[in-house]
Motif scaffolding. Structure first.
Motif, PDB file in Angstrom:
ATOM      1  N   UNK A 184      -8.209   5.530  -7.561  1.00 50.55           N
ATOM      2  CA  UNK A 184      -6.784   5.248  -7.384  1.00 50.55           C
ATOM      3  C   UNK A 184      -6.306   5.428  -5.951  1.00 50.55           C
ATOM      4  N   UNK A 185      -7.218   5.812  -5.057  1.00 50.40           N
ATOM      5  CA  UNK A 185      -6.910   5.965  -3.636  1.00 50.40           C
ATOM      6  C   UNK A 185      -5.765   6.951  -3.389  1.00 50.40           C
ATOM      7  N   UNK A 214       0.426   8.272  -3.942  1.00 51.88           N
ATOM      8  CA  UNK A 214      -0.455   7.098  -4.050  1.00 51.88           C
ATOM      9  C   UNK A 214       0.082   5.908  -3.270  1.00 51.88           C
ATOM     10  N   UNK A 215       0.926   6.185  -2.280  1.00 55.56           N
ATOM     11  CA  UNK A 215       1.427   5.093  -1.446  1.00 55.56           C
ATOM     12  C   UNK A 215       0.848   5.260  -0.047  1.00 55.56           C
ATOM     13  N   UNK A 216       0.258   4.186   0.486  1.00 56.58           N
ATOM     14  CA  UNK A 216      -0.479   4.336   1.746  1.00 56.58           C
ATOM     15  C   UNK A 216      -0.480   3.037   2.524  1.00 56.58           C
TER      16      UNK A 216
END
Lengths: 113, 230
Positions: A86-87, A95-97
């Motif tokens: 899920x990075x 989890x926002x990138x």
């Protein structure tokens, strides 16, 4: 085939550079391939063997240098290599990138004779 | 034989980037807002373009470049609406590149176009890596494809300006969760706009039309301002 323009690009770049230094033979080529660039090295090899026939790059050894994915967390700013599917950021669990690297594809160097 | 190592460090797709930049400048010169439309096959790219033509053309003069592996099917539908269209066929190909678009531009009446749609080849992988010189990238994801697409094909969504969730009239029959889909897109892309819509019922279409009109006005203003600067 996504790889075809990549392979054509590699060949045209190395031939051009070889010409500028009057090389007689290209023996090996180092290609950097980002982990998430979508380029499959085996396909490139296969196409390269066909396309390079009768050029000074024929028989050159293609060496692929994997370039890892690097992400920057949009919450805490940490730069990380994703280790889960899920990075997710290992620092804050966000989890926002932004993708910093991993998509690139370049000819790094070659060995000439 | 003496062996020498030569450092090169050259981007393999650099030539495409250069051609894309030429296209971009050419489109700016003609003030044509250009949208690269991408999705998997069957997500509704052509339906979207046809609906947009029916609604906005010729008040906003539209032109279309169609990219497909084979056939003229899409170009014929556009042509029936008396809109300039060029079909590009790429047998065995999976995406359009900047050179193909440059050639297509040579065959379009650019003076008669305000908004150009480039319908890319249906594919959620390769088109993302080939800049065409467009102003904006629009990705379609249809509800029957499932809400996991941005998780499975992340690179496609990272540089999208707009993501259109199409065929929302089918939602009652599917397990598609809009929130899960949107979460998957926004984690990759902070500035993206997501518009759910249906070409069939017309629901949500007005947001799309307003976005296009705004973008066209914005581009025109920006280019006029630039050209008036010394």
């Amino acid at each position: 085939m996504h790889e075809l323009p990549i392979t054509q690009g590699i060949l045209s770049i190395v031939l051009q550079h070889a010409k500028s230094v009057q090389a007689r033979r290209i023996t090996s080529i180092n290609v950097k391939v980002g982990e998430i660039s979508g380029v499959v090295p085996d396909y490139v090899r296969l196409q390269f063997d066909l396309l390079s026939k009768d050029t000074i790059a024929e028989g050159a050894n293609l060496i692929f240098l994997p370039s890892p994915t690097s992400l920057r967390c949009r919450r805490c700013g940490r730069i990380y290599t994703p280790e889960n599917p899920d990075w997710i950021c290992p620092e804050c669990g966000n989890n926002k990138f932004e993708i910093m690297s991993g998509r690139e594809c370049s000819v790094e160097s070659m060995e000439i004779g | 034989m003496e062996v020498k190592v030569l450092t090169i460090k050259e981007d393999i797709l650099g030539i495409n980037e250069k051609r894309a930049k030429n296209n971009y400048e050419r489109l700016n010169e003609k003030r044509i807002l250009t949208i690269n439309i991408m999705s998997s096959p069957g997500a509704g790219k052509t339906s979207l373009i046809l609906q947009t033509i029916d609604r906005l053309h010729p008040k906003l003069r539209i032109g279309v470049i169609e990219g497909d592996v084979a056939s003229q099917v899409d170009a014929d539908k556009v042509h029936q609406r008396k809109v300039p269209v060029v079909q590009i066929n790429i047998p065995g190909g999976c995406h359009l590149d900047a050179n193909m678009v440059a050639n297509a531009l040579n065959n379009l009446p650019l003076m008669e176009i305000d908004l150009l749609f480039i319908e890319n080849v249906g594919n959620l992988i390769c088109p993302a890596d080939f800049d065409l010189g467009e102003h904006k990238r629009v990705i379609l994801a249809s509800t029957p494809e499932g809400d996991d697409k941005p998780y499975k094909y992340p690179t496609m969504f990272t540089e999208a300006d707009v993501v259109l969730v199409t065929k929302i009239d089918l939602l009652p029959h599917l397990d598609f969760q809009l929130s899960r889909f949107s979460e998957g897109v926004t984690r990759l892309n902070a500035n993206v706009k997501i518009f759910p819509l249906s070409c069939k019922t017309g629901e949500g279409m007005s947001q799309w039309f307003s976005w296009l009109l705004y973008q066209r006005r914005y581009l025109k203003t920006r280019l006029i301002r630039q050209s008036s600067q010394p």
